[in-house]
Design an enzyme around this catalytic site. Structure first.
Site, PDB file in Angstrom:
ATOM      1  N   ASN A  22       0.832  -1.203   0.000  1.00  0.00           N
ATOM      2  CA  ASN A  22       0.000   0.000   0.000  1.00  0.00           C
ATOM      3  C   ASN A  22       0.867   1.254   0.000  1.00  0.00           C
ATOM      4  OD1 ASN A  22      -2.600  -1.121   0.063  1.00  0.00           O
ATOM      5  ND2 ASN A  22      -2.492  -1.431   2.271  1.00  0.00           N
ATOM      6  N   GLY A  36       7.447  -1.538  -3.515  1.00  0.00           N
ATOM      7  CA  GLY A  36       7.357  -0.864  -2.233  1.00  0.00           C
ATOM      8  C   GLY A  36       6.254   0.182  -2.215  1.00  0.00           C
ATOM      9  N   HIS A  37       6.070   0.809  -1.046  1.00  0.00           N
ATOM     10  CA  HIS A  37       4.999   1.789  -0.877  1.00  0.00           C
ATOM     11  C   HIS A  37       5.222   3.010  -1.772  1.00  0.00           C
ATOM     12  CE1 HIS A  37       8.150   2.788   2.087  1.00  0.00           C
ATOM     13  NE2 HIS A  37       7.850   4.042   1.820  1.00  0.00           N
ATOM     14  N   ASN A  38       4.120   3.553  -2.279  1.00  0.00           N
ATOM     15  CA  ASN A  38       4.082   4.785  -3.081  1.00  0.00           C
ATOM     16  C   ASN A  38       4.664   4.643  -4.477  1.00  0.00           C
ATOM     17  OD1 ASN A  38       3.129   5.944  -0.711  1.00  0.00           O
ATOM     18  ND2 ASN A  38       5.081   6.893  -0.189  1.00  0.00           N
ATOM     19  N   SER A  62       8.499   4.806  -3.296  1.00  0.00           N
ATOM     20  CA  SER A  62       8.366   6.167  -3.834  1.00  0.00           C
ATOM     21  C   SER A  62       9.101   6.393  -5.142  1.00  0.00           C
ATOM     22  CB  SER A  62       8.832   7.211  -2.805  1.00  0.00           C
ATOM     23  OG  SER A  62       8.045   7.135  -1.636  1.00  0.00           O
TER      24      SER A  62
END
Length: 363
Positions: A237, A258-260, A278
């Site tokens: 998420n 990974g996230h973002n 990110s």
């Protein structure tokens, strides 16, 4: 189900010659093909295989002499490898999942299922979930609260999709895919040694040892149309905004996001590729097997990274990259060749040193 040579040729938009009423039961490699098989010999290098098998029918390369190869019929597609996509779609027998709702499935009363949705044994569909028409939710799958899945999705066995994920139409998830786990995001009360190292690239400074505190993932995952996720993939998420995957993108097995992370349209991420938090990956990017993308960088449109490549800084659009750390592929190959020559070069230098030393002593 069986098909005639003419039926398959018509479905592929290909030409067929010989006895086009012959029936094809399955596809096979040339050396393994029997009389009822379609031998896939779409390159001259497979001609020898035809003589080792018992094929009467083959899909061949352009201008192949099918009669000289001892065949009774042949199919000639304009683009053989692309024809494989259509042929395998025709011959795919599927997974044998029964239609309808299995009595052991658990479906919350507040979930919404479109027309002709199938739900397999022991699957769970949570409150507020919306499943599009024609979708198949396989055995032991989990669909979380308020998740939306578009039409004609196909979730193989043991796929897990967490709360609030949004997925477009024609989605495919292979066994064991996991979508919507919490991101790997932790922080310390005071500046940590890790933060110092990121700034200094080495010096940990005077940071003291501290416990890690979770930064919760309040974002979700948004996936476009026509996306396929391979076996064992894991997608985190977003922390605040959603992690995003664009239309038409395909993941091989064991890919990690990974996230973002943002992945563009029509990308290919091969086995065990990983994209750290990110980072932004553009459209039509190919990441080879076991390649990695560092966090907080941007990979431009059309980039191709060979297997094992580690992308540690921004990559402009259209580059072809290889190695660790990544450089342009042609330069990496030249560097590798030079490295292989180093032992010989060192021996030559040692011989020169000896020769010079003898020359000086002789003087």
């Amino acid at each position: 189900m069986t098909y005639t040579v003419s039926e398959i040729a018509k479905a592929l938009g290909a030409e067929a010659f010989g006895d086009t009423d012959l029936v094809i039961a399955r596809a096979a490699e040339p050396q393994d093909a029997g009389p009822d098989d379609l031998a896939l010999a779409m390159d001259p290098k497979y001609a020898d295989g035809l003589s080792k098998g018992r094929a009467q029918i083959a899909m061949l390369w352009p201008d192949a002499d099918w009669q000289a190869l001892g065949l009774k019929a042949a199919i000639f597609p304009s683009r053989p490898r692309y024809a494989m996509a259509g042929l395998t779609r025709i011959l795919d027998k599927g997974q044998g999942f029964a239609p309808g709702i299995h009595p052991t499935a658990v479906i919350d009363d507040a979930a919404q299922l479109g027309a002709n949705v199938s739900v397999g044994p022991l699957a769970i569909i949570s409150a507020g979930a919306r499943i599009g028409a024609g979708s198949v939710i396989g055995p032991h799958c989990f669909v979380g609260v308020d998740t939306t899945i578009g039409e004609n999705a196909f979730l193989r066995e043991q796929v897990s999709i967490a709360a609030r994920v949004t997925i477009g139409a024609n989605f495919i998830a292979q066994p064991g895919a996991r979508i919507g786990g919490d991101g790997f995001s932790f922080v310390t009360a005071e500046q940590s040694a890790v933060e110092n190292v990121r700034t200094t690239l080495g010096d940990q400074g005077g940071a003291k040892a501290q416990p890690w505190t979770r930064i919760h993932s309040v974002g979700a995952v948004t996936i476009g149309d026509d996306v396929e996720i391979g076996m064992g993939c894991t997608i985190d998420n977003g922390t605040i905004r959603d992690t995003r995957i664009g239309d038409g993108t395909k993941f091989d097995n064991q890919v990690q996001l990974g996230h973002n992370v943002i992945i563009g349209r029509n990308c290919l991420l091969c086995g065990q590729a990983g994209v750290a938090g990110s980072s932004v990956v553009g459209d039509n990017v190919v990441l080879g097997g076991q390649s990695g993308v560092s966090d907080n960088i941007t990979i431009g449109d059309g980039v191709i990274a060979g297997g094992g490549t580690k992308l540690m800084s921004n990559v402009p659009a259209g580059r072809t990259m290889l190695g660790y750390p990544a450089t342009q592929m042609d330069r990496q190959v030249e560097s590798y060749k030079a490295m292989r020559r180093l032992p010989h070069l060192l021996r030559d230098v040692a011989d020169l040193k000896k020769a010079v030393s003898k020359s000086i002593k002789g003087d």
